[in-house]
Scaffold this active site. Structure first.
Site, mmCIF file in Angstrom:
data_model
loop_
_atom_site.group_PDB
_atom_site.id
_atom_site.type_symbol
_atom_site.label_atom_id
_atom_site.label_comp_id
_atom_site.label_asym_id
_atom_site.label_seq_id
_atom_site.Cartn_x
_atom_site.Cartn_y
_atom_site.Cartn_z
ATOM 1 N N HIS A 527 0.640 -1.205 -0.107
ATOM 2 C CA HIS A 527 0.038 0.046 -0.059
ATOM 3 C C HIS A 527 0.928 1.391 -0.101
ATOM 4 O O HIS A 527 2.044 1.381 0.117
ATOM 5 C CB HIS A 527 -0.939 -0.100 1.157
ATOM 6 C CG HIS A 527 -0.199 0.099 2.354
ATOM 7 N ND1 HIS A 527 0.096 1.264 3.046
ATOM 8 C CD2 HIS A 527 0.103 -0.744 3.185
ATOM 9 C CE1 HIS A 527 0.711 1.017 4.409
ATOM 10 N NE2 HIS A 527 0.696 -0.010 4.403
ATOM 11 N N CYS A 546 2.340 -4.972 7.165
ATOM 12 C CA CYS A 546 1.993 -4.744 5.672
ATOM 13 C C CYS A 546 3.344 -4.279 4.952
ATOM 14 O O CYS A 546 4.525 -3.564 5.550
ATOM 15 C CB CYS A 546 0.976 -4.040 5.533
ATOM 16 S SG CYS A 546 -0.485 -4.890 5.454
#
Length: 629
Positions: A527, A546
């Site tokens: 992301h 992440c």
């Protein structure tokens, strides 16, 4: 907590929000920046973990303890704070071994096994006690079911094909395996028919076990990574051992067959070639390596007795241009431990030359670069670990793929087996490690919501919410219980409500403007991030798990097969939308401390999570168990 304490906390939080808004920083800061940013969290290696991240509803395979929906407060003490369990490392348990149930056999007829009257002497059955892993034992039992089929012996001796196979096993180290795991001694025959029959049959079965173990290890690796830790997620490869025995029985060149089982990928072959070079260098006489021992960062103006070693290493490993430009400083240096300004300039020049942040601060990364990377011994070990881990992955990684290498803090996009993108990433911190697995990219989501991970809700937010239930409402976060949107201030946080929390799209959203999804049980994805400053750091293990991208629009355009203008247009709508990729793309969320670059040159990286140590322990445990079996 007393009412006055709640009021004080509420006032403090409100003041922090107001200050952020009036300073213009609010648009760039998220809930976690404002509420938890005043005391940076530091992991056990001293790395600061800052800001929100896009981990998952349960990061790193974590499991939440049981929780309940809101209930009317009955005046009793609130439930104890729950926790979300993090992934962990295990004590490695090697594959269990069981007895190999091969029928008792008369064994080979050894010359001299006749009675005194010249007739054949009755042959006593030969029984061999042997243990092996179940897959190997099953293949052997099937092959030897008839009791008269031999691969490695004749009636009287060990065959040349056995010696050819043994020669391959003895060179197992060349492909990153341990020759001790496949060692079988050729028997010395005594002329005693009964004793020699026993020796030959024992050799036959032990050799078959060794060869099958080698074939299986060469294809899928010695270690089951899922037994090391639940940070790993791999389905072990199936190896057709019964078919391997049938091929070896017919093959005129067993050695060639065994060598053909080596992984053929260009990445593995590059690692193998580098292992040969480094093993040779480690065995040759080398110039003594200068070891620098810094217990803390060495900053400009400080003093440290290790400084002379650092300057000597710059003389060894700096470029000719750097040394020419700083010749006067290097020549006039007298070995003082004082880190003077002119020496700082030399170090900054060296750091810049190596692609590091040129701040003049000497730490672990700078020392590693000064020493020319790892020692030969460390490089050899890292290559062995990399070859083991490469066997866990498909032999063909795919002509179009995304490859994230966590220790390198980089992600690469390949199309038609050519690297078309390479960019910096931020991965999980030591206390929030990114997992090692493979999956397929399916969608790109623009202007995403951030679904606050269950681990963060439980471990980090719940204690705050019990003191002040309303701050999520004030910050614009959405709270829901079983799909119904509710006010955070309306919930009884003392009863551990089972809630979902998400942050709407916007400039301060923790996921930035887009995320790239490859659904997995760890809920890890790639992301964007509003915290661009992290990409300027050399050590980028800073997230909750992440993978943050330094150029997310370029990666989104690549996987969608569009240009960056199209990505920009989708973002500019401000609408939350999910766009499927035209075809699913393999993605490898990998962990290699040695790995070849696009030109095939192997690069080495720091073991940021210490996983090589756990892998070595697993290898040691496996070798020990096999020796005892």
């Amino acid at each position: 907590m007393k009412t006055t304490s709640k009021a004080a906390l509420l006032a403090a939080v409100t003041g922090m929000v107001f200050a952020a808004q009036t300073s213009g920083a609010f648009a760039q800061r998220s809930l976690f920046d404002i509420l938890f940013g005043e005391q940076p969290r530091v992991d056990r290696r001293g790395a600061t973990l800052e800001g929100p991240v896009g981990a998952a509803p349960v990061t790193n395979g974590a499991r939440a303890s049981s929780s309940r929906a809101p209930a009317d407060f009955d005046g009793s003490d609130p439930d104890p704070l729950p926790t979300v369990k993090k992934s962990q490392y295990f004590t490695y348990k090697p594959e269990a071994q069981r007895p190999v149930k091969v029928p008792a056999s008369a064994g080979p007829v050894v010359t001299g096994s006749v009675s005194s009257d010249g007739t054949a002497a009755p042959l006593a059955p030969v029984s061999v006690s042997l243990r092996a892993e179940d897959s190997i034992a099953s293949a052997m039992e099937s092959f030897y079911a008839k009791g008269d089929t031999y691969l490695w012996i004749t009636n009287e001796a060990v065959t040349d094909r056995a010696r050819a196979a043994a020669a391959v096993l003895q060179k197992a180290a060349e492909v990153g395996l341990n020759p001790a795991d496949y060692k079988v001694d050729e028997p010395i025959l005594s002329g005693d028919p009964a004793a020699d029959r026993q020796k030959l049959m024992t050799f036959e079965l032990e050799m078959t076990k060794a060869v099958l173990t080698y074939v299986q290890d060469d294809v899928r690796g010695r270690i089951d990574p899922n037994r090391i830790s639940d940070y790993y997620e791999f389905k072990r490869k199936d190896v057709n051992l019964k078919g391997a025995l049938a091929i070896m029985q017919r093959s005129p060149d067993v050695a060639a067959y065994l060598s053909s089982r080596d992984p053929s990928s260009p990445q593995f072959q590059a690692l193998k070639a580098e292992l040969a070079r480094e093993s040779g260098a480690a065995n040759n006489d080398q110039k003594p390596r200068i070891e620098v021992s810094l217990t803390s960062l060495l900053r400009p103006g400080q003093s440290n007795p290790e400084l002379p070693k650092i300057i000597e290493l710059i003389k060894q490993h700096g470029s000719d241009g750097l040394k020419a430009e700083n010749a006067m400083t290097l020549e006039s240096y007298t070995g003082s431990p004082d880190y003077a300004p002119e020496l700082v300039d030399v170090v900054k020049a060296f750091q810049k030359e190596k692609g590091m942040k040129p701040d003049g601060v000497i730490g672990k990364s700078t020392v590693r670069a000064l020493q020319g990377g790892d020692s030969q011994g460390n490089k050899v070990n890292k290559l062995i670990y990399a070859m083991e881990q490469a066997r866990w992955l498909p032999n063909d990684l795919g002509s179009r793929r995304v490859f994230i290498n966590q220790p390198a803090f980089m992600v690469y996009y390949f199309n038609d087996n050519k690297q078309q993108l390479a960019m910096k990433v931020v991965v999980g911190g030591v206390n929030h490690q990114t997992n090692f697995f493979q999956d397929q990219i399916e969608t790109v989501e623009f202007n995403p919501y951030w679904g606050v991970p269950r681990s963060i809700i439980v471990n980090e937010m719940l204690p705050k919410l019990r003191q002040d239930p309303s701050y999520l409402d004030r910050m614009g976060y959405e709270v829901s219980v079983r799909g119904k949107v509710v006010s955070s201030s309306a919930l009884d946080w003392g009863r551990n409500p089972d809630v979902d929390v998400r942050q709407p799209p916007g400039n301060a959203n923790a996921l930035g403007q887009l995320k790239i999804l490859f659904p997995n049980k760890f809920s890890i994805y790639m992301h964007d991030t509003p915290q661009k400053s992290f990409f300027a750091r050399d050590m980028r293990a800073l997230s909750h798990g992440c993978v943050r991208l330094s150029d997310p629009r370029a990666m989104a355009a690549a996987v969608l097969g569009v240009d960056k203008d199209k990505v920009a247009a989708d973002i500019a709508t401000g609408k939350n939308m999910s766009v499927p990729v035209p075809s699913k793309i393999p993605v490898y969320v990998a962990y290699f401390t040695a790995w070849p670059n696009a030109e095939g040159k192997v690069e080495f990286f720091d073991d940021v999570y210490g996983r090589d140590t756990y892998l070595q322990r697993a290898m040691d445990a496996t070798t020990k168990a096999r020796a005892q079996g």
